[in-house]
Design a protein around this motif. Structure first.
Motif, PDB file in Angstrom:
ATOM      1  N   PRO A   1      40.707  43.642  34.524  1.00 39.71           N
ATOM      2  CA  PRO A   1      40.886  42.422  35.402  1.00 39.71           C
ATOM      3  C   PRO A   1      41.062  40.910  34.798  1.00 39.71           C
ATOM      4  N   VAL A   2      41.914  40.186  35.379  1.00 39.16           N
ATOM      5  CA  VAL A   2      42.405  39.290  34.698  1.00 39.16           C
ATOM      6  C   VAL A   2      41.861  37.851  35.500  1.00 39.16           C
ATOM      7  N   VAL A   3      41.138  36.818  34.953  1.00 35.77           N
ATOM      8  CA  VAL A   3      40.853  35.520  35.581  1.00 35.77           C
ATOM      9  C   VAL A   3      41.742  34.638  35.310  1.00 35.77           C
ATOM     10  N   PRO A   4      42.163  33.749  36.278  1.00 30.43           N
ATOM     11  CA  PRO A   4      43.012  32.909  35.919  1.00 30.43           C
ATOM     12  C   PRO A   4      42.814  31.539  35.105  1.00 30.43           C
ATOM     13  N   GLU A   5      43.415  30.995  34.460  1.00 32.89           N
ATOM     14  CA  GLU A   5      43.011  29.962  33.710  1.00 32.89           C
ATOM     15  C   GLU A   5      42.624  28.753  34.472  1.00 32.89           C
ATOM     16  N   ARG A   6      43.333  28.587  35.505  1.00 40.78           N
ATOM     17  CA  ARG A   6      42.912  27.606  36.331  1.00 40.78           C
ATOM     18  C   ARG A   6      42.935  28.084  37.885  1.00 40.78           C
ATOM     19  N   GLN A   7      41.784  27.715  38.576  1.00 39.92           N
ATOM     20  CA  GLN A   7      41.899  28.259  40.096  1.00 39.92           C
ATOM     21  C   GLN A   7      42.083  26.844  41.075  1.00 39.92           C
ATOM     22  N   ILE A   8      43.199  26.960  41.357  1.00 44.40           N
ATOM     23  CA  ILE A   8      43.668  25.662  42.195  1.00 44.40           C
ATOM     24  C   ILE A   8      44.135  26.101  43.612  1.00 44.40           C
ATOM     25  N   GLY A   9      44.336  27.456  43.607  1.00 42.17           N
ATOM     26  CA  GLY A   9      44.716  27.907  44.916  1.00 42.17           C
ATOM     27  C   GLY A   9      46.225  27.745  45.147  1.00 42.17           C
ATOM     28  N   GLU A  10      46.905  28.227  44.008  1.00 43.58           N
ATOM     29  CA  GLU A  10      48.334  28.080  44.291  1.00 43.58           C
ATOM     30  C   GLU A  10      48.690  29.640  44.704  1.00 43.58           C
ATOM     31  N   LEU A  11      49.621  29.707  45.603  1.00 43.66           N
ATOM     32  CA  LEU A  11      50.070  31.105  46.377  1.00 43.66           C
ATOM     33  C   LEU A  11      51.392  31.320  46.120  1.00 43.66           C
ATOM     34  N   GLU A  12      51.689  32.409  45.692  1.00 44.03           N
ATOM     35  CA  GLU A  12      53.381  32.628  45.552  1.00 44.03           C
ATOM     36  C   GLU A  12      53.421  34.346  45.953  1.00 44.03           C
ATOM     37  N   LEU A  13      54.433  34.153  46.897  1.00 45.29           N
ATOM     38  CA  LEU A  13      55.074  35.770  47.283  1.00 45.29           C
ATOM     39  C   LEU A  13      56.534  35.797  46.635  1.00 45.29           C
ATOM     40  N   ARG A  14      56.775  36.831  45.932  1.00 47.45           N
ATOM     41  CA  ARG A  14      57.912  37.188  45.394  1.00 47.45           C
ATOM     42  C   ARG A  14      58.764  38.505  46.008  1.00 47.45           C
ATOM     43  N   SER A  15      59.575  38.378  46.730  1.00 50.86           N
ATOM     44  CA  SER A  15      60.400  39.628  47.332  1.00 50.86           C
ATOM     45  C   SER A  15      59.640  40.586  47.715  1.00 50.86           C
ATOM     46  N   VAL A  16      58.405  40.305  48.641  1.00 46.52           N
ATOM     47  CA  VAL A  16      57.287  41.108  48.983  1.00 46.52           C
ATOM     48  C   VAL A  16      58.078  42.214  50.137  1.00 46.52           C
ATOM     49  N   ASP A  17      57.765  43.306  50.013  1.00 48.87           N
ATOM     50  CA  ASP A  17      57.974  44.513  51.054  1.00 48.87           C
ATOM     51  C   ASP A  17      56.685  45.217  51.291  1.00 48.87           C
ATOM     52  N   PHE A  18      56.451  45.602  52.626  1.00 52.89           N
ATOM     53  CA  PHE A  18      55.479  46.437  52.818  1.00 52.89           C
ATOM     54  C   PHE A  18      56.068  47.587  53.901  1.00 52.89           C
TER      55      PHE A  18
END
Length: 578
Positions: A324-341
């Motif tokens: 598990p990775v904990v982000p260095e800064r938790q500011i709430g930035e969200l990004e989706l990159r070419s997401v398929d489902f």
């Protein structure tokens, strides 16, 4: 499958199982020894008139009986404790496995089936284990020991066992073979009746609104009749087995007395030996009957074990990260990159090539026609599902690699159909943060426009909430769910059509309060009503799983025909331009 399940689950209880086997062994030996002592009293005491011998052997029999009672009690105690512990462990194992399931696995099994597997199926396995400890351990010892001791008393008379034992085994074996498929059908019918009952209880308002009471009674009656039919077929087989076994037992007893009487008459056998042979014959036949009774229970337990193991062997499609990775800064930035489902087995994907970025302090709205993939898109962010292609990143870290606790702290979801747990208003609001103060709860209720109706409740924050929140209205349930998310204080708020049950005035007040309260947070709103999202910083338009428009309200009215069509279906041209 049954033995595989039990082997794994009973491994921690080897000490208790050893004690059960040991005490059952001693108890069975004591049971086998009693007919021999009884024969000695008759032949060497009663016939010869030796009262002293009768008293001595009688005291020995009392001692053996005492040992038998103590060993039986201890064996039953440890057997019951172990089988109940097994049931506890199986229920816990299923519960923890289901907790790891994504929505996909839960839907594949179905909630009614999972409930049946956790309760009824586990109970059937537990009962089998208990009966094994109390009966099956003793049965083979009693059968073999009874045969040996009967042969010692009179070999010729004991030869009746050559006919009796195979006959009993064949009768019970044929019955048991027919029971196994019926037990599988029975468990499936129990699943079905649980499903119908659950739907009728949770959908009682819809049933009453459409006056479908008679239809639902008929539907339940069909499911109930199906279960009853299978149960009756099983019951008939069980009813056939016991008279058949007792017929063999009674005929055998008559045969032993008949031929034994002739042997006593010609001096080849003594009366005590005859009583001992009869006792051993009964013990042998009872042990076979116990074994057959166990074999009768095994098919149903085996079916239940297969259903339990199926749950335990199902791997969740959403796996926790290995590192598990904990982000260095938790500011709430969200990004989706070419997401398929794509749902398993579906011909077409629900989402295709979805890409966007949401910065902290910004509000992004998602709108689209029914079935365009809005809810599915939102569910990918807290990992209720995993994207089949592309990446979902929170604070620059892929959610597949993000520490689950960090993801939970970062994301607050208010689902389309909010769910409240049985408890109180306060316990529901503190669901995401147990240390929240009453002042924080009241502040969250005020922002969610829920303070007024909570204050009017007799208990206030301590007012009871029923399971699912059925004792509050749909709008109240939505506002309490929003307040619960506010108490959680995440960096990213996901509102999945969470204002649909609110009137326009409450909706406007709530959005204004949210804009002020969580101005620095990332907010994504899925909505059907244009008025709810028209003032968002950015609006994404979904159509058949693809982003066909992105911008603010004014831009999309001129550049996106799909958005314009949705807006004009709700507002006039003048209202849309205002």
């Amino acid at each position: 499958m049954l033995f595989r399940l039990l082997r794994g689950q009973l491994r921690p209880y080897r000490k208790e199982i050893t004690l059960v086997v040991l005490f059952q062994f001693v108890q069975t030996l004591a049971t086998l020894y009693l007919p021999t002592l009884n024969a000695d009293i008759i032949d060497d005491g009663v016939v010869k008139g030796d009262t002293g011998y009768i008293m001595r052997i009688g005291l020995v029999m009392l001692g053996v009986t005492l040992v038998q009672i103590i060993c039986s009690a201890v064996a039953v105690y440890y057997g019951a404790r172990t089988s109940m512990a097994l049931g506890r462990d199986l229920r816990a194992a299923i519960f923890h496995r289901v907790q790891d399931f994504s929505v996909q696995e839960v839907n594949a099994f179905g909630p009614p089936s999972l409930i049946t597997r956790t309760t009824n199926d586990v109970q059937q396995v537990t009962v089998l284990v208990l009966m094994t400890f109390t009966m099956m351990v003793a049965a083979p010892i009693m059968c073999v020991g009874g045969i040996v001791l009967a042969l010692r008393q009179d070999t010729a008379l004991s030869s009746l066992l050559v006919v009796v034992l195979p006959l009993m085994i064949v009768i019970v074996g044929l019955i048991v073979m027919r029971m196994r498929p019926l037990f599988r059908t029975m468990q499936e019918r129990i699943d079905r009746i649980n499903q119908v009952l659950r739907e009728q209880i949770t959908g009682i308002r819809v049933i009453r609104a459409f006056v479908r009471d008679r239809h639902e009674r008929e539907r339940f009656g069909v499911a109930n009749a199906d279960l009853t039919d299978v149960s009756l077929r099983v019951g008939r087989l069980m009813a056939l087995m016991f008279p058949s076994v007792m017929l063999v037992v009674n005929v055998s007893s008559v045969a032993v007395v008949w031929f034994g009487g002739y042997r006593i008459a010609d001096g080849s056998m003594e009366v005590g030996a005859l009583t001992a042979v009869i006792s051993y014959l009964m013990q042998i036949l009872m042990s076979v009957m116990m074994a057959m009774f166990m074999f009768m229970m095994i098919p149903r337990a085996e079916v239940c074990a297969e259903r339990i193991q199926e749950v335990l062997d199902t791997e969740p499609t959403v796996h926790p990260p290995a590192e598990p990775v904990v982000p260095e800064r938790q500011i709430g930035e969200l990004e989706l990159r070419s997401v398929d489902f794509r749902y398993p087995g579906a011909e077409e994907p629900v989402l295709s090539g979805v890409s966007f970025t949401v910065r902290p302090g910004r509000t992004t709205a998602i709108i689209g026609s029914t079935g365009s993939g809005k809810t599915t898109l939102l569910n990918l962010i807290p990992r209720l599902f995993d994207a089949t292609a592309g990446d979902v990143l929170v604070d620059g870290v892929n959610v597949r690699d993000l520490d689950p606790a960090a993801l939970s702290r970062a994301v607050g979801l208010v689902p389309q159909s909010p769910y409240l747990f049985s408890g109180t208003v306060a316990s529901n609001l503190r669901y995401g943060r147990q240390d929240a103060t009453d002042e924080e709860l009241w502040r969250a209720l005020e922002v969610a426009q829920a303070r007024d109706f909570v204050e009017e409740m007799p208990g206030g924050l301590d007012e009871p909430i029923s399971q699912g929140g059925t004792n509050v209205s749909g709008g109240q349930r939505q506002r309490l769910a929003i307040a619960r998310a506010l108490v959680h204080r995440p960096e990213i708020y996901l509102f999945d059509d969470s204002f649909s049950a609110l009137d326009y005035a409450t909706d406007a007040r709530l959005r204004a309060a949210l804009a002020e309260e969580i101005a620095d947070a990332t907010m994504i709103i899925v909505a059907q009503r244009v008025n709810t999202i028209r003032h968002a910083d950015r609006i994404l338009v979904l159509d058949e799983g693809r982003v066909v428009g992105s911008g603010d309200h004014a831009e999309l009215m001129t550049t996106c025909p799909t958005y314009r069509e949705i807006v004009l279906s709700q507002l006039t041209e003048q209202e849309a331009a205002a």
